[in-house]
Design an enzyme around this catalytic site. Structure first.
Site, PDB file in Angstrom:
ATOM      1  N   ILE A 131       0.840  -1.181   0.000  1.00  9.60           N
ATOM      2  CA  ILE A 131       0.000   0.000   0.000  1.00  9.60           C
ATOM      3  C   ILE A 131       0.886   1.247   0.000  1.00  9.60           C
ATOM      4  O   ILE A 131       1.732   1.415   0.890  1.00  9.60           O
ATOM      5  CB  ILE A 131      -0.925   0.024   1.231  1.00  9.60           C
ATOM      6  CG1 ILE A 131      -1.768  -1.259   1.294  1.00  9.60           C
ATOM      7  CG2 ILE A 131      -1.815   1.270   1.195  1.00  9.60           C
ATOM      8  CD1 ILE A 131      -2.674  -1.469   0.107  1.00  9.60           C
ATOM      9  N   LYS A 132       0.688   2.106  -0.985  1.00 10.54           N
ATOM     10  CA  LYS A 132       1.459   3.341  -1.089  1.00 10.54           C
ATOM     11  C   LYS A 132       0.726   4.464  -0.364  1.00 10.54           C
ATOM     12  O   LYS A 132      -0.448   4.720  -0.643  1.00 10.54           O
ATOM     13  CB  LYS A 132       1.669   3.724  -2.556  1.00 10.54           C
ATOM     14  CG  LYS A 132       2.536   2.751  -3.336  1.00 10.54           C
ATOM     15  CD  LYS A 132       2.630   3.138  -4.800  1.00 10.54           C
ATOM     16  CE  LYS A 132       3.278   4.491  -4.996  1.00 10.54           C
ATOM     17  NZ  LYS A 132       3.383   4.840  -6.429  1.00 10.54           N
ATOM     18  N   ILE A 133       1.435   5.119   0.552  1.00 11.32           N
ATOM     19  CA  ILE A 133       0.846   6.191   1.343  1.00 11.32           C
ATOM     20  C   ILE A 133       1.787   7.391   1.339  1.00 11.32           C
ATOM     21  O   ILE A 133       2.985   7.244   1.615  1.00 11.32           O
ATOM     22  CB  ILE A 133       0.589   5.731   2.791  1.00 11.32           C
ATOM     23  CG1 ILE A 133      -0.403   4.557   2.795  1.00 11.32           C
ATOM     24  CG2 ILE A 133       0.075   6.887   3.653  1.00 11.32           C
ATOM     25  CD1 ILE A 133      -0.719   4.024   4.175  1.00 11.32           C
TER      26      ILE A 133
END
Length: 226
Positions: A85-87
């Protein structure tokens, strides 16, 4: 050293999966927009199946902490727990990262422009952190120095995070990122194509082939066995 494709184009992924030691595929809303009218989950599931054991990185679009976490949960529920997951690294992003790391999510910190952002991402225990090389240069930030500092911090603290440098406009920037200490790169297929299509490379290949044919009167090594 790891190499990623920054695209969701299935044809490009299929081609470069054969060419590169492909570690994974990264995506973001801008890349998805460029892909045209696609079904988000169906298309990313196809990408995931296409790349096999390589990793898929998918970005949240929410801006609040709760929205980011809900995006992350939805992505994992639909695409599988293996997805990263890219945050983005701002206050909300760091809080979301902290809460998701407690639940053992795979996380990639993105939209990194400064050393402090990177240090905080490393401290939060992210798996990858993505400094935006070309975007940093566009606002007069010394991208190699930022990457060097982050690489030194990882060595000093013996952190498990890896620097996944992103946002490139040419191969020279990719080379500098690696020299500065990046553990991985992600780039559009056109950038890899640019680096492997130098006229001098093809000239060498053609010259060697012609010298072989002139010497052995055969178009291939296997031809000598016929």
């Amino acid at each position: 050293m790891e190499f990623f494709l920054d695209t969701v184009n299935l044809e490009e992924i299929t081609h470069y999966q054969k060419v590169l030691p492909l570690a994974g595929v990264t995506s973001n809303p801008t890349i998805l927009k460029a892909a045209g009218n696609i079904d988000f989950f169906t298309h990313l599931q196809a990408v995931k199946e296409r790349i096999g054991e390589a990793s898929l990185h998918v970005q949240v679009v929410g801006e609040t902490v709760d929205e980011m976490i809900l995006d992350a949960e939805t992505i994992i529920n639909k695409l599988g727990k293996e997805v990263y997951i890219k945050i983005p690294i701002n206050e909300n992003g760091l809080e979301a990262i902290k809460r998701l790391k407690e639940r053992e999510f795979n996380l990639t910190a993105t939209a990194i422009y400064t050393e402090l952002q990177g240090f905080l991402a490393i401290g939060a225990g992210v798996d990858y952190l993505a400094p935006y090389y070309n975007r940093m240069e566009n606002i007069n930030v010394d991208a190699p120095t930022v990457i060097e500092s982050l690489a030194q911090a990882i060595r000093t603290t013996q952190a498990q995070s890896k620097i996944l440098a992103a946002s490139f406009k040419n191969t020279a920037q990719m080379n500098r990122a690696i020299r500065a200490g990046a553990h991985a790169l992600t780039a559009d297929p056109d950038i890899y194509r640019q680096g492997l299509a130098m006229p001098s490379i093809q000239k060498a290949v053609t010259d060697f082939h012609n010298d072989w044919v002139e010497t052995f009167k055969s178009p291939s090594i296997q031809g000598l066995c016929q």
